[in-house]
Design an enzyme around this catalytic site. Sequence first.
Site, PDB file in Angstrom:
ATOM      1  N   TRP A 141       0.815  -1.222   0.000  1.00 48.70           N
ATOM      2  CA  TRP A 141       0.000   0.000   0.000  1.00 48.70           C
ATOM      3  C   TRP A 141       0.842   1.262   0.000  1.00 48.70           C
ATOM      4  CZ3 TRP A 141       1.921   2.441   4.082  1.00 48.70           C
ATOM      5  CH2 TRP A 141       2.476   1.649   5.090  1.00 48.70           C
ATOM      6  N   ASN A 142       2.161   1.149   0.205  1.00 52.77           N
ATOM      7  CA  ASN A 142       2.904   2.390   0.453  1.00 52.77           C
ATOM      8  C   ASN A 142       3.149   3.222  -0.801  1.00 52.77           C
ATOM      9  OD1 ASN A 142       4.682   0.339  -0.286  1.00 52.77           O
ATOM     10  ND2 ASN A 142       6.402   1.283   0.735  1.00 52.77           N
ATOM     11  N   LYS A 146      -3.036  -8.067  -7.665  1.00 58.24           N
ATOM     12  CA  LYS A 146      -3.739  -8.149  -6.380  1.00 58.24           C
ATOM     13  C   LYS A 146      -3.128  -7.048  -5.523  1.00 58.24           C
ATOM     14  CE  LYS A 146      -4.013  -9.210  -2.607  1.00 58.24           C
ATOM     15  NZ  LYS A 146      -4.173  -8.122  -1.628  1.00 58.24           N
ATOM     16  N   SER A 171      -2.792  -4.151  -2.463  1.00 59.49           N
ATOM     17  CA  SER A 171      -3.003  -4.226  -1.008  1.00 59.49           C
ATOM     18  C   SER A 171      -4.454  -3.902  -0.682  1.00 59.49           C
ATOM     19  CB  SER A 171      -2.093  -3.222  -0.306  1.00 59.49           C
ATOM     20  OG  SER A 171      -2.525  -3.049   1.024  1.00 59.49           O
ATOM     21  N   GLU A 172      -4.978  -4.596   0.304  1.00 60.90           N
ATOM     22  CA  GLU A 172      -6.341  -4.340   0.762  1.00 60.90           C
ATOM     23  C   GLU A 172      -6.467  -2.952   1.397  1.00 60.90           C
ATOM     24  OE1 GLU A 172      -4.188  -6.619   1.484  1.00 60.90           O
ATOM     25  OE2 GLU A 172      -4.329  -7.396   3.524  1.00 60.90           O
ATOM     26  N   THR A 176       5.198 -12.390   4.602  1.00 60.43           N
ATOM     27  CA  THR A 176       4.383 -12.686   3.417  1.00 60.43           C
ATOM     28  C   THR A 176       5.253 -13.331   2.346  1.00 60.43           C
ATOM     29  OG1 THR A 176       3.002 -10.773   3.898  1.00 60.43           O
ATOM     30  CG2 THR A 176       2.837 -11.663   1.681  1.00 60.43           C
ATOM     31  N   GLU A 181      10.266  -8.786  -3.355  1.00 60.91           N
ATOM     32  CA  GLU A 181      10.786  -7.489  -2.881  1.00 60.91           C
ATOM     33  C   GLU A 181      10.236  -7.299  -1.481  1.00 60.91           C
ATOM     34  OE1 GLU A 181      12.845  -5.469  -4.341  1.00 60.91           O
ATOM     35  OE2 GLU A 181      12.846  -6.158  -6.412  1.00 60.91           O
ATOM     36  N   GLY A 231      10.939  -6.710   3.095  1.00 61.09           N
ATOM     37  CA  GLY A 231      11.210  -5.641   4.058  1.00 61.09           C
ATOM     38  C   GLY A 231      12.679  -5.307   4.223  1.00 61.09           C
ATOM     39  N   CYS A 269      10.305   0.721   1.975  1.00 63.31           N
ATOM     40  CA  CYS A 269      11.147  -0.429   2.307  1.00 63.31           C
ATOM     41  C   CYS A 269      12.585  -0.004   2.551  1.00 63.31           C
ATOM     42  CB  CYS A 269      11.089  -1.437   1.175  1.00 63.31           C
ATOM     43  SG  CYS A 269      11.420  -0.681  -0.407  1.00 63.31           S
ATOM     44  N   GLU A 322      11.835  -4.042  11.581  1.00 65.10           N
ATOM     45  CA  GLU A 322      11.273  -2.994  10.728  1.00 65.10           C
ATOM     46  C   GLU A 322      10.080  -2.355  11.442  1.00 65.10           C
ATOM     47  OE1 GLU A 322       9.327  -4.329   7.069  1.00 65.10           O
ATOM     48  OE2 GLU A 322      10.303  -2.692   5.981  1.00 65.10           O
ATOM     49  N   GLU A 365      13.893  -5.527  -9.606  1.00 64.73           N
ATOM     50  CA  GLU A 365      13.051  -4.610 -10.358  1.00 64.73           C
ATOM     51  C   GLU A 365      13.990  -3.660 -11.092  1.00 64.73           C
ATOM     52  OE1 GLU A 365       9.028  -4.220  -7.635  1.00 64.73           O
ATOM     53  OE2 GLU A 365      10.610  -2.752  -7.397  1.00 64.73           O
TER      54      GLU A 365
HETATM   55  P1  NAD Z   1       2.098  -7.257   3.190  1.00 65.23           P
HETATM   56  O1  NAD Z   1       3.121  -8.320   3.174  1.00 65.23           O
HETATM   57  O2  NAD Z   1       1.140  -7.215   4.313  1.00 65.23           O
HETATM   58  O3  NAD Z   1       1.205  -7.321   1.858  1.00 65.23           O
HETATM   59  C1  NAD Z   1       1.750  -7.241   0.553  1.00 65.23           C
HETATM   60  C2  NAD Z   1       0.762  -7.824  -0.437  1.00 65.23           C
HETATM   61  O4  NAD Z   1       0.731  -9.242  -0.282  1.00 65.23           O
HETATM   62  C3  NAD Z   1      -0.676  -7.372  -0.213  1.00 65.23           C
HETATM   63  O5  NAD Z   1      -1.303  -7.236  -1.463  1.00 65.23           O
HETATM   64  C4  NAD Z   1      -1.289  -8.504   0.592  1.00 65.23           C
HETATM   65  O6  NAD Z   1      -2.683  -8.605   0.512  1.00 65.23           O
HETATM   66  C5  NAD Z   1      -0.610  -9.688  -0.069  1.00 65.23           C
HETATM   67  N1  NAD Z   1      -0.556 -10.895   0.765  1.00 65.23           N
HETATM   68  C6  NAD Z   1      -0.432 -10.977   2.114  1.00 65.23           C
HETATM   69  N2  NAD Z   1      -0.373 -12.270   2.498  1.00 65.23           N
HETATM   70  C7  NAD Z   1      -0.447 -13.015   1.362  1.00 65.23           C
HETATM   71  C8  NAD Z   1      -0.417 -14.418   1.084  1.00 65.23           C
HETATM   72  N3  NAD Z   1      -0.307 -15.324   2.056  1.00 65.23           N
HETATM   73  N4  NAD Z   1      -0.512 -14.824  -0.207  1.00 65.23           N
HETATM   74  C9  NAD Z   1      -0.590 -13.922  -1.201  1.00 65.23           C
HETATM   75  N5  NAD Z   1      -0.633 -12.580  -1.005  1.00 65.23           N
HETATM   76  C10 NAD Z   1      -0.558 -12.142   0.260  1.00 65.23           C
HETATM   77  O7  NAD Z   1       2.901  -5.884   3.066  1.00 65.23           O
HETATM   78  P2  NAD Z   1       2.374  -4.390   3.202  1.00 65.23           P
HETATM   79  O8  NAD Z   1       2.050  -4.121   4.650  1.00 65.23           O
HETATM   80  O9  NAD Z   1       1.329  -4.114   2.189  1.00 65.23           O
HETATM   81  O10 NAD Z   1       3.681  -3.580   2.779  1.00 65.23           O
HETATM   82  C11 NAD Z   1       4.704  -3.272   3.672  1.00 65.23           C
HETATM   83  C12 NAD Z   1       5.884  -4.199   3.502  1.00 65.23           C
HETATM   84  O11 NAD Z   1       6.322  -4.192   2.157  1.00 65.23           O
HETATM   85  C13 NAD Z   1       7.069  -3.752   4.328  1.00 65.23           C
HETATM   86  O12 NAD Z   1       7.681  -4.852   4.942  1.00 65.23           O
HETATM   87  C14 NAD Z   1       7.997  -3.140   3.294  1.00 65.23           C
HETATM   88  O13 NAD Z   1       9.358  -3.120   3.657  1.00 65.23           O
HETATM   89  C15 NAD Z   1       7.731  -3.990   2.102  1.00 65.23           C
HETATM   90  N6  NAD Z   1       8.100  -3.267   0.875  1.00 65.23           N
HETATM   91  C16 NAD Z   1       9.195  -3.706   0.168  1.00 65.23           C
HETATM   92  C17 NAD Z   1       9.602  -3.012  -0.974  1.00 65.23           C
HETATM   93  C18 NAD Z   1      10.819  -3.448  -1.773  1.00 65.23           C
HETATM   94  O14 NAD Z   1      11.061  -2.906  -2.847  1.00 65.23           O
HETATM   95  N7  NAD Z   1      11.601  -4.401  -1.288  1.00 65.23           N
HETATM   96  C19 NAD Z   1       8.896  -1.873  -1.378  1.00 65.23           C
HETATM   97  C20 NAD Z   1       7.797  -1.469  -0.626  1.00 65.23           C
HETATM   98  C21 NAD Z   1       7.397  -2.172   0.494  1.00 65.23           C
END
Ligand code: NAD
Length: 503
Positions: free
Chosen positions: A158-159, A182, A184-185, A238, A256, A258, A290, A392, A469
Amino acid sequence: MDIVEEYLKAGTNKGLYYGGAFQKSFGEQSIVVRNPATSEVFTTVPDAVENDVDAAVFAARAGYEIWSKIDAIDRAQYLRRFADIIAKNIPKLALLETLVTGRSIKEMRAQMARIPEWIEYFSGIAMGLEGESNVVKGGYVTITHYESLGPVALLTPWNHPILILVKKMAAALAAGNTCVIKPSELAPVSPLVLAALATQAGLPNGVVNVVTGGPVTGAALCGAEDIHYIDLTGGTATGRKVAAQAGERLVRSTMELGGKTPIIICEDTDLEGAIAGTLFAAFVASGQTCVSGARFIVHEKIYDRFTKDLAARADAITIGDPMADETQMGPVISMASQDRCTRMIAQAKADGAVQISGLEPAVLQAPFDKGFFIRPTILKDVKPHHKLFLEEVFGPVISVTPYKNETEALRLANTGNFGLGVSIWSQDIARAHRLSLGVRGGVVWLNDHHRNDPRSVWGGVRDSGFGKENGWDALKAYMTKKSVIVRTAPGHDDWFAGSTRYG
Ligand code: NAD
């Protein structure tokens, strides 16, 4: 009505998006999307069920039969029209992102202005993708072709709802795949709008599809038989689940995940520049990226001055209505995030760290008094075994720790198991480069932070994930290389009649 304007109106819910149109969900449940600046409900989206996922993947397959057969040069024209439509909608898309994520309008305008670059870049390099041919031993020519994979799953956080999606989608589509997204919710609105804009730009139906929902929908998508690549940006927990599912299915994936980005401040740094740059690193997006500069590692000679000046600048950051031009920092995404930040601050203090900014609570006028605000918070004297040093936060809460020499700086920076972003601040280029060789991470900035470009490869190691990416690596990840081996030797061989040629 214009689709972006329609979705800017609170309460718009046109359903899922696949096959070039909005579609009603087979399920009955919806997901509530809140404006984090006020905590008010902004809208709802369907909580897609397995039948929805199947229908979207089916649409993506139909789209793939058309899209994958279009030559890369012609595909680039479609994609450039898509980039143009996004460019025309930048101001409205910025408003939409701000409403749903709470990120300041200044940030979202700046970020949206760069989105078309990713589509232009990947469609451009896809036109230049060349196979190889080799004359090989025994009278053969080996020719290699790049081929697309099929429908792919893009799971996004979602960020940066649009930026992260477009980073993935541009590479996937330019390579000739179709996608099911899919989002973020917590921030699912702009991806739906983007899919509708793709259709407006003339992309064939089924090329861009979106199913909204949470982890259950995401897992159903990853498990769909006709998904041939899984690209996730999300948390490490995740990532472990999604990568395991991809492994089980033998589907390639990018994770990609945390991070806990270290910032090393050397004693010879340009202090003013380093404070300006690292303030941005730590608090842009309310610390919710991230690669947010999360743990500062500062040389002991400048530790007191650096922490004092950094705290003064952090306390001067204007927080409030993210739609206001003067606002420099918005809220965090949710009450759960706000609670996590508060807990981490309390834990750090209980561990013995000293809070030096954000001491006054955020006092805001209604309706922002109900928003999920956290003031930019700095805790100094954090020790490497403290939770704040290791975990994090994903919010505007940072740690500062002193170091004596380069060995100690590297040991601190490499503590834990993340390996994503790092920044190093020094006017001595040899020292900065030396430290960059010693730190663990996938993206290292010297005397800057957070800079991102379609040509700068991006991705982590260890608990921060795998795959890339940006750049050629991302395009090629979305393709497979096929070898065609042509016999040029005269005649034929007959092994079972005595030929001894082998291999
Ligand atoms: P999240 O892991 O909660 O969700 C990410 C996505 O995965 C969402 O669409 C969610 O619905 C989906 N998801 C969750 N569980 C799943 C499952 N079991 N199967 C399939 N899909 C599933 O993350 P968030 O809270 O939306 O985002 C924050 C995290 O993302 C932080 O840890 C951040 O560091 C990381 N992030 C990483 C990067 C990068 O480039 N490495 C960039 C941005 C954010």
